[in-house]
Motif scaffolding. Structure first.
Motif, PDB file in Angstrom:
ATOM      1  N   VAL A 106      -3.130  -0.062   5.354  1.00 14.81           N
ATOM      2  CA  VAL A 106      -4.176  -0.793   6.087  1.00 14.81           C
ATOM      3  C   VAL A 106      -5.324   0.159   6.437  1.00 14.81           C
ATOM      4  O   VAL A 106      -5.598   0.424   7.606  1.00 14.81           O
ATOM      5  CB  VAL A 106      -3.618  -1.482   7.353  1.00 14.81           C
ATOM      6  CG1 VAL A 106      -2.870  -2.741   7.002  1.00 14.81           C
ATOM      7  CG2 VAL A 106      -2.726  -0.533   8.162  1.00 14.81           C
ATOM      8  N   LEU A 147      -5.258  -9.567   9.938  1.00 13.77           N
ATOM      9  CA  LEU A 147      -3.884  -9.261   9.535  1.00 13.77           C
ATOM     10  C   LEU A 147      -2.884 -10.235  10.147  1.00 13.77           C
ATOM     11  O   LEU A 147      -1.686 -10.153   9.877  1.00 13.77           O
ATOM     12  CB  LEU A 147      -3.521  -7.832   9.951  1.00 13.77           C
ATOM     13  CG  LEU A 147      -4.167  -6.705   9.138  1.00 13.77           C
ATOM     14  CD1 LEU A 147      -4.019  -5.368   9.848  1.00 13.77           C
ATOM     15  CD2 LEU A 147      -3.572  -6.636   7.731  1.00 13.77           C
ATOM     16  N   PHE A 187       2.572  -6.892  11.950  1.00 14.35           N
ATOM     17  CA  PHE A 187       1.888  -7.730  10.971  1.00 14.35           C
ATOM     18  C   PHE A 187       2.492  -7.490   9.596  1.00 14.35           C
ATOM     19  O   PHE A 187       3.047  -6.423   9.308  1.00 14.35           O
ATOM     20  CB  PHE A 187       0.384  -7.451  10.945  1.00 14.35           C
ATOM     21  CG  PHE A 187       0.022  -5.997  10.823  1.00 14.35           C
ATOM     22  CD1 PHE A 187      -0.037  -5.372   9.587  1.00 14.35           C
ATOM     23  CD2 PHE A 187      -0.238  -5.241  11.959  1.00 14.35           C
ATOM     24  CE1 PHE A 187      -0.363  -4.027   9.480  1.00 14.35           C
ATOM     25  CE2 PHE A 187      -0.568  -3.894  11.863  1.00 14.35           C
ATOM     26  CZ  PHE A 187      -0.624  -3.279  10.616  1.00 14.35           C
ATOM     27  N   PRO A 190      -0.517  -6.481   3.873  1.00 11.90           N
ATOM     28  CA  PRO A 190      -1.443  -7.287   3.061  1.00 11.90           C
ATOM     29  C   PRO A 190      -1.171  -7.076   1.581  1.00 11.90           C
ATOM     30  O   PRO A 190      -0.579  -6.064   1.187  1.00 11.90           O
ATOM     31  CB  PRO A 190      -2.814  -6.736   3.469  1.00 11.90           C
ATOM     32  CG  PRO A 190      -2.556  -5.345   3.937  1.00 11.90           C
ATOM     33  CD  PRO A 190      -1.183  -5.360   4.552  1.00 11.90           C
ATOM     34  N   GLN A 196      -9.972  -4.725   1.824  1.00 10.64           N
ATOM     35  CA  GLN A 196      -9.904  -4.596   3.281  1.00 10.64           C
ATOM     36  C   GLN A 196     -11.229  -4.013   3.750  1.00 10.64           C
ATOM     37  O   GLN A 196     -11.604  -2.919   3.331  1.00 10.64           O
ATOM     38  CB  GLN A 196      -8.754  -3.682   3.697  1.00 10.64           C
ATOM     39  CG  GLN A 196      -7.382  -4.151   3.254  1.00 10.64           C
ATOM     40  CD  GLN A 196      -6.291  -3.206   3.712  1.00 10.64           C
ATOM     41  OE1 GLN A 196      -6.415  -2.522   4.730  1.00 10.64           O
ATOM     42  NE2 GLN A 196      -5.197  -3.160   2.969  1.00 10.64           N
ATOM     43  N   LEU A 217     -10.468  -9.675   4.891  1.00  8.60           N
ATOM     44  CA  LEU A 217      -9.451  -9.482   3.867  1.00  8.60           C
ATOM     45  C   LEU A 217      -9.685 -10.526   2.787  1.00  8.60           C
ATOM     46  O   LEU A 217     -10.108 -11.647   3.085  1.00  8.60           O
ATOM     47  CB  LEU A 217      -8.040  -9.690   4.432  1.00  8.60           C
ATOM     48  CG  LEU A 217      -7.341  -8.576   5.182  1.00  8.60           C
ATOM     49  CD1 LEU A 217      -6.018  -9.092   5.726  1.00  8.60           C
ATOM     50  CD2 LEU A 217      -7.098  -7.381   4.270  1.00  8.60           C
TER      51      LEU A 217
END
Length: 303
Positions: A106, A147, A187, A190, A196, A217
């Motif tokens: 992230v 997220l 979270f 992703p 991002q 995102l």
């Protein structure tokens, strides 16, 4: 659990006494929850103290009991389990910055942490404190909102999980009960191939409160936008997910007409104010600029 003697504080050159308070430093989460259950008015939790102590010294915050969280290892975890990242609420911004796991998975959350204050502030300030403060300009909130982060809230008799998008009630107001503490932020990882993005607009590059911020995102598959999530800061009473704008974009091919409509839709969803950092009109325009830039980057059309 250690109890400190009451002491007096003074304000700068004016040497004005504010008040005495009790000081506690619990050695475990259970001790902390026991203290909170007692329900003493004006009980405050001290993590980094970057906001709390400023408010106290200015007279904007009363403290009758101060509870320091520095020694609670239960609030300092950083791990990835079953496809979810779990962050202890007392992790500092500096820990976020230096985490190889977070830099890999992230990076825009790391970027947001790096944008906060000075190195001294990032050494002290914590993720949980940033969220509980509930500032409309909180820098970690927009990336955590996209997220779809969940917060774990605990008190002695119960525990609950709530989405971050439901946590903020207004400036400096949250759903947190006085007997509760945020223990964890979690979270799902992703998708690896999604963009991002975090943008922060301020009057200078460092130590600036944002005029507007945006996190996004998403990805483009065969030219069509998918998985689009957008959140903004400093342009509403709370950090905000732009759900209606997201709905407009899902499954669509990015065109100039769509960019224009997304800009208009986003400006309808926000409710900025004018202050020393920027006007309503400027904030609205800048949200549109940041949104168009983010969507162009996701679609691979960055000039």
């Amino acid at each position: 659990m250690r109890r400190g003697a009451p002491r007096r504080m003074k304000i700068g050159l004016f040497s004005r006494e504010i008040s005495m308070f009790e000081f506690y430093q619990p050695s475990s989460l259970s001790e902390l929850l026991h203290l909170l259950e007692e329900g003493i008015p004006d009980t405050c939790l001290l993590a980094g103290g970057t906001d709390l102590l400023v408010e106290y010294r200015s007279g904007a915050r009363n403290i009758s009991r101060l509870i320091r969280l520095a020694h609670l290892s239960e609030l300092q975890d950083l791990k990835c389990e079953d496809g979810r990242i779990k962050l202890g609420a007392a992790l500092t911004y500096r820990t976020v910055e230096r985490s190889s796991l977070l830099r890999e998975k992230v990076p825009f959350l790391v970027q947001a942490a790096q944008s906060i204050g000075s190195p001294q502030v990032r050494n002290l300030g914590t993720i949980g404190g940033n969220l509980v403060t509930a500032s409309p300009a909180g820098d970690l909130a927009p990336p955590l909102l996209v997220l779809e982060a969940q917060l774990t809230l605990k008190k002695k008799s119960s525990s609950r999980e709530i989405p971050l998008s439901s946590f903020f009630m207004g400036p400096k107001r949250t759903l947190l009960d006085p007997q509760e503490v945020v223990t964890e932020i979690s979270f799902a990882l992703p998708p690896e191939n999604c963009y991002q993005i975090f943008y922060k607009l301020g009057k200078r590059n460092a130590m600036a409160i944002s005029i507007a911020s945006l996190a996004a995102l998403g990805q483009a598959q065969r030219g069509f936008l998918t998985g689009i999530k957008i959140a903004v800061g400093s342009v509403a009473p709370t950090p905000l997910r732009l759900f209606h704008t997201e709905g407009l974009l899902q499954g669509e091919r990015l065109t100039q007409a769509l960019l224009k409509e997304a800009n208009r839709r986003a400006q309808e969803e926000i409710s900025p104010i004018s202050d020393i950092r920027g006007s309503v009109e400027y904030r609205r325009e800048m949200v549109g600029v940041l949104l168009e830039r983010a969507l162009s980057e996701i679609a691979g059309e960055v000039p």
